[in-house]
Design a protein around this motif. Structure first.
Motif, PDB file in Angstrom:
ATOM      1  N   ARG A   1       0.830  -1.205   0.000  1.00  0.00           N
ATOM      2  CA  ARG A   1       0.000   0.000   0.000  1.00  0.00           C
ATOM      3  C   ARG A   1       0.867   1.258   0.000  1.00  0.00           C
ATOM      4  O   ARG A   1       0.594   2.211  -0.733  1.00  0.00           O
ATOM      5  CB  ARG A   1      -0.918  -0.019   1.219  1.00  0.00           C
ATOM      6  CG  ARG A   1      -1.683   1.282   1.428  1.00  0.00           C
ATOM      7  CD  ARG A   1      -2.511   1.214   2.687  1.00  0.00           C
ATOM      8  NE  ARG A   1      -3.698   0.407   2.513  1.00  0.00           N
ATOM      9  CZ  ARG A   1      -4.493   0.036   3.514  1.00  0.00           C
ATOM     10  NH1 ARG A   1      -4.193   0.374   4.752  1.00  0.00           N
ATOM     11  NH2 ARG A   1      -5.564  -0.697   3.271  1.00  0.00           N
ATOM     12  N   SER A   2       1.926   1.244   0.810  1.00  0.00           N
ATOM     13  CA  SER A   2       2.811   2.403   0.872  1.00  0.00           C
ATOM     14  C   SER A   2       3.486   2.642  -0.468  1.00  0.00           C
ATOM     15  O   SER A   2       3.597   3.793  -0.924  1.00  0.00           O
ATOM     16  CB  SER A   2       3.869   2.203   1.964  1.00  0.00           C
ATOM     17  OG  SER A   2       3.274   2.118   3.245  1.00  0.00           O
ATOM     18  N   ARG A   3       3.927   1.572  -1.105  1.00  0.00           N
ATOM     19  CA  ARG A   3       4.595   1.722  -2.390  1.00  0.00           C
ATOM     20  C   ARG A   3       3.636   2.243  -3.450  1.00  0.00           C
ATOM     21  O   ARG A   3       3.975   3.141  -4.239  1.00  0.00           O
ATOM     22  CB  ARG A   3       5.192   0.381  -2.825  1.00  0.00           C
ATOM     23  CG  ARG A   3       5.959   0.448  -4.144  1.00  0.00           C
ATOM     24  CD  ARG A   3       7.037   1.494  -4.087  1.00  0.00           C
ATOM     25  NE  ARG A   3       7.722   1.658  -5.370  1.00  0.00           N
ATOM     26  CZ  ARG A   3       8.363   2.743  -5.734  1.00  0.00           C
ATOM     27  NH1 ARG A   3       8.426   3.784  -4.907  1.00  0.00           N
ATOM     28  NH2 ARG A   3       8.960   2.822  -6.902  1.00  0.00           N
ATOM     29  N   LEU A   4       2.416   1.705  -3.488  1.00  0.00           N
ATOM     30  CA  LEU A   4       1.419   2.164  -4.452  1.00  0.00           C
ATOM     31  C   LEU A   4       1.081   3.638  -4.230  1.00  0.00           C
ATOM     32  O   LEU A   4       0.935   4.406  -5.189  1.00  0.00           O
ATOM     33  CB  LEU A   4       0.153   1.306  -4.361  1.00  0.00           C
ATOM     34  CG  LEU A   4       0.240  -0.119  -4.901  1.00  0.00           C
ATOM     35  CD1 LEU A   4      -1.065  -0.870  -4.624  1.00  0.00           C
ATOM     36  CD2 LEU A   4       0.542  -0.130  -6.394  1.00  0.00           C
ATOM     37  N   SER A   5       0.970   4.030  -2.964  1.00  0.00           N
ATOM     38  CA  SER A   5       0.642   5.421  -2.648  1.00  0.00           C
ATOM     39  C   SER A   5       1.735   6.362  -3.124  1.00  0.00           C
ATOM     40  O   SER A   5       1.451   7.416  -3.708  1.00  0.00           O
ATOM     41  CB  SER A   5       0.440   5.590  -1.138  1.00  0.00           C
ATOM     42  OG  SER A   5      -0.684   4.855  -0.690  1.00  0.00           O
ATOM     43  N   GLN A   6       2.994   5.986  -2.889  1.00  0.00           N
ATOM     44  CA  GLN A   6       4.093   6.840  -3.318  1.00  0.00           C
ATOM     45  C   GLN A   6       4.159   6.957  -4.839  1.00  0.00           C
ATOM     46  O   GLN A   6       4.411   8.035  -5.379  1.00  0.00           O
ATOM     47  CB  GLN A   6       5.421   6.298  -2.778  1.00  0.00           C
ATOM     48  CG  GLN A   6       5.645   6.610  -1.306  1.00  0.00           C
ATOM     49  CD  GLN A   6       7.028   6.196  -0.853  1.00  0.00           C
ATOM     50  OE1 GLN A   6       7.223   5.092  -0.354  1.00  0.00           O
ATOM     51  NE2 GLN A   6       7.995   7.072  -1.021  1.00  0.00           N
ATOM     52  N   VAL A   7       3.925   5.840  -5.526  1.00  0.00           N
ATOM     53  CA  VAL A   7       3.921   5.865  -6.994  1.00  0.00           C
ATOM     54  C   VAL A   7       2.823   6.786  -7.499  1.00  0.00           C
ATOM     55  O   VAL A   7       3.036   7.610  -8.401  1.00  0.00           O
ATOM     56  CB  VAL A   7       3.746   4.448  -7.558  1.00  0.00           C
ATOM     57  CG1 VAL A   7       3.447   4.491  -9.061  1.00  0.00           C
ATOM     58  CG2 VAL A   7       4.989   3.609  -7.307  1.00  0.00           C
ATOM     59  N   TRP A   8       1.629   6.676  -6.901  1.00  0.00           N
ATOM     60  CA  TRP A   8       0.502   7.476  -7.373  1.00  0.00           C
ATOM     61  C   TRP A   8       0.733   8.967  -7.088  1.00  0.00           C
ATOM     62  O   TRP A   8       0.494   9.812  -7.948  1.00  0.00           O
ATOM     63  CB  TRP A   8      -0.799   7.022  -6.716  1.00  0.00           C
ATOM     64  CG  TRP A   8      -1.977   7.734  -7.285  1.00  0.00           C
ATOM     65  CD1 TRP A   8      -2.634   7.455  -8.453  1.00  0.00           C
ATOM     66  CD2 TRP A   8      -2.632   8.887  -6.733  1.00  0.00           C
ATOM     67  NE1 TRP A   8      -3.655   8.357  -8.660  1.00  0.00           N
ATOM     68  CE2 TRP A   8      -3.680   9.239  -7.624  1.00  0.00           C
ATOM     69  CE3 TRP A   8      -2.443   9.632  -5.583  1.00  0.00           C
ATOM     70  CZ2 TRP A   8      -4.517  10.326  -7.378  1.00  0.00           C
ATOM     71  CZ3 TRP A   8      -3.280  10.712  -5.339  1.00  0.00           C
ATOM     72  CH2 TRP A   8      -4.310  11.048  -6.237  1.00  0.00           C
ATOM     73  N   MET A   9       1.212   9.278  -5.892  1.00  0.00           N
ATOM     74  CA  MET A   9       1.442  10.679  -5.549  1.00  0.00           C
ATOM     75  C   MET A   9       2.550  11.291  -6.409  1.00  0.00           C
ATOM     76  O   MET A   9       2.450  12.448  -6.825  1.00  0.00           O
ATOM     77  CB  MET A   9       1.777  10.804  -4.063  1.00  0.00           C
ATOM     78  CG  MET A   9       0.603  10.498  -3.151  1.00  0.00           C
ATOM     79  SD  MET A   9       1.008  10.695  -1.396  1.00  0.00           S
ATOM     80  CE  MET A   9      -0.538  10.142  -0.640  1.00  0.00           C
ATOM     81  N   SER A  10       3.591  10.526  -6.691  1.00  0.00           N
ATOM     82  CA  SER A  10       4.655  11.023  -7.561  1.00  0.00           C
ATOM     83  C   SER A  10       4.120  11.320  -8.951  1.00  0.00           C
ATOM     84  O   SER A  10       4.476  12.331  -9.570  1.00  0.00           O
ATOM     85  CB  SER A  10       5.792  10.004  -7.643  1.00  0.00           C
ATOM     86  OG  SER A  10       6.422   9.832  -6.391  1.00  0.00           O
TER      87      SER A  10
ATOM     88  N   LEU B   1       2.633  16.106  -1.951  1.00  0.00           N
ATOM     89  CA  LEU B   1       4.053  16.413  -2.024  1.00  0.00           C
ATOM     90  C   LEU B   1       4.851  15.660  -0.970  1.00  0.00           C
ATOM     91  O   LEU B   1       5.946  15.146  -1.242  1.00  0.00           O
ATOM     92  CB  LEU B   1       4.279  17.919  -1.855  1.00  0.00           C
ATOM     93  CG  LEU B   1       3.835  18.793  -3.031  1.00  0.00           C
ATOM     94  CD1 LEU B   1       3.813  20.253  -2.618  1.00  0.00           C
ATOM     95  CD2 LEU B   1       4.768  18.603  -4.222  1.00  0.00           C
ATOM     96  N   LEU B   2       4.329  15.588   0.244  1.00  0.00           N
ATOM     97  CA  LEU B   2       5.050  14.918   1.322  1.00  0.00           C
ATOM     98  C   LEU B   2       4.902  13.406   1.245  1.00  0.00           C
ATOM     99  O   LEU B   2       5.840  12.666   1.546  1.00  0.00           O
ATOM    100  CB  LEU B   2       4.561  15.435   2.677  1.00  0.00           C
ATOM    101  CG  LEU B   2       4.781  16.936   2.927  1.00  0.00           C
ATOM    102  CD1 LEU B   2       4.174  17.357   4.249  1.00  0.00           C
ATOM    103  CD2 LEU B   2       6.262  17.278   2.886  1.00  0.00           C
ATOM    104  N   GLY B   3       3.741  12.948   0.801  1.00  0.00           N
ATOM    105  CA  GLY B   3       3.503  11.511   0.713  1.00  0.00           C
ATOM    106  C   GLY B   3       4.359  10.815  -0.321  1.00  0.00           C
ATOM    107  O   GLY B   3       4.573   9.598  -0.231  1.00  0.00           O
ATOM    108  N   ARG B   4       4.847  11.562  -1.297  1.00  0.00           N
ATOM    109  CA  ARG B   4       5.713  10.947  -2.306  1.00  0.00           C
ATOM    110  C   ARG B   4       7.147  10.783  -1.824  1.00  0.00           C
ATOM    111  O   ARG B   4       7.929  10.047  -2.414  1.00  0.00           O
ATOM    112  CB  ARG B   4       5.708  11.807  -3.583  1.00  0.00           C
ATOM    113  CG  ARG B   4       6.350  13.153  -3.416  1.00  0.00           C
ATOM    114  CD  ARG B   4       6.071  14.090  -4.578  1.00  0.00           C
ATOM    115  NE  ARG B   4       7.018  13.936  -5.659  1.00  0.00           N
ATOM    116  CZ  ARG B   4       8.150  14.630  -5.791  1.00  0.00           C
ATOM    117  NH1 ARG B   4       8.465  15.532  -4.856  1.00  0.00           N
ATOM    118  NH2 ARG B   4       8.947  14.457  -6.808  1.00  0.00           N
ATOM    119  N   LEU B   5       7.503  11.483  -0.724  1.00  0.00           N
ATOM    120  CA  LEU B   5       8.877  11.448  -0.233  1.00  0.00           C
ATOM    121  C   LEU B   5       9.197  10.197   0.566  1.00  0.00           C
ATOM    122  O   LEU B   5      10.324   9.694   0.534  1.00  0.00           O
ATOM    123  CB  LEU B   5       9.161  12.676   0.635  1.00  0.00           C
ATOM    124  CG  LEU B   5       9.107  14.041  -0.048  1.00  0.00           C
ATOM    125  CD1 LEU B   5       9.376  15.142   0.968  1.00  0.00           C
ATOM    126  CD2 LEU B   5      10.104  14.114  -1.188  1.00  0.00           C
TER     127      LEU B   5
END
Length: 267
Positions: A45-54, A89-93
């Motif tokens: 879930r964390s990886r998917l979230s970062q990919v989507w936010m980026s 912005l922060l969730g992609r970091l």
């Protein structure tokens, strides 16, 4: 309407719409994986979230500069709050769990995306602060970083409101570092007026304005972490706020328009 905003929206609007649809698919996939492989759900879930936010950041009119080092251990992140864009912005970091007001969970599309990203929803005025603090402490102890906007609301970026310390008890109890974050939106060296999501602004109307905007410069300062130890939570909140105000070039919450301070690197 000038042709600039119209032309920018011609490609940004459909691109963002498609990417939001992809986000809904990812959120549905995360929900399915919760049932099938619960032990691995959080990492996926964390990886998917970062990919989507980026991906979303790449479609928005933002030029982002990040200063400072990412925490090397689970931390409680505290940031000033200007817009819903802060979250993206922060969730992609880094893998972060956000806290949000309970009403967001019922919002169309946004609520589902937030749930898929593992957001914790707070029911205000229920008197359940102790239970919530226990939940936050448990997440930090389990190795998950948390993101809190301690002002409790957004501003136009011209000041930093009081950082409320009631949710910082989890850092004191677990000994997790407190990671202050300062975020600023600028256009031509001045404070930007499009990015702030304030007062009674409505999400779709704000997104429409943002997608028609020229490029906005964003600076994210990851400031030196604070060690919680046995410090009172309100003291931690004051120290975090003071460091954010300093790097943003503000004084006592007032906008000084001191844009040169925004380029100082966090030590």
């Amino acid at each position: 309407m000038s042709p600039g905003p119209l032309l920018r929206r011609l490609w940004r609007v459909p691109a963002v719409a498609v990417w939001i649809a992809c986000g809904l698919v990812m959120a549905g996939l995360a929900a399915l994986l919760t049932r099938l492989v619960p032990a691995q759900t959080q990492a996926i879930r964390s990886r998917l979230s970062q990919v989507w936010m980026s991906g979303l950041v790449s479609l928005l009119p933002l030029r982002v500069r990040c200063l400072g080092a990412l925490p090397r251990q689970p931390s409680l992140w505290l940031s000033n709050h200007v817009s819903w864009v802060d979250i993206v912005l922060l969730g992609r970091l880094a893998p972060l769990h956000f806290l949000s007001k309970a009403e967001v969970a019922a919002w169309p599309v946004i609520g589902w995306l937030a749930k898929g990203a593992g957001t914790l929803f707070i029911q205000r005025g229920t008197g359940a602060a102790t239970s919530l603090n226990d939940q936050l402490s448990g997440m930090l102890a389990a190795g998950h970083s948390l993101m809190i906007f301690p002002e409790g609301t957004t501003t136009a970026g011209d000041r930093v409101r009081t950082f409320h310390g009631r949710l910082l008890g989890c850092a004191v109890e677990t000994g997790a570092p407190v990671q202050p974050v300062a975020i600023a939106y600028r256009r031509c060296g001045e404070r930007d007026s499009v990015a702030p999501f304030i007062n009674d602004d409505e999400f779709t109307a704000h997104l429409w304005r943002l997608l028609g905007s020229e490029r906005i410069d964003v600076e994210i300062h990851l400031l030196p972490p604070l060690r919680a130890g046995s410090a009172p939570r309100n003291q931690l909140a004051r120290e975090a706020r003071a460091s954010v105000i300093q790097v943003l070039g503000l004084e006592d919450g007032a906008d000084t328009n001191a844009s040169p301070s925004l380029s100082r690197r966090a030590a």
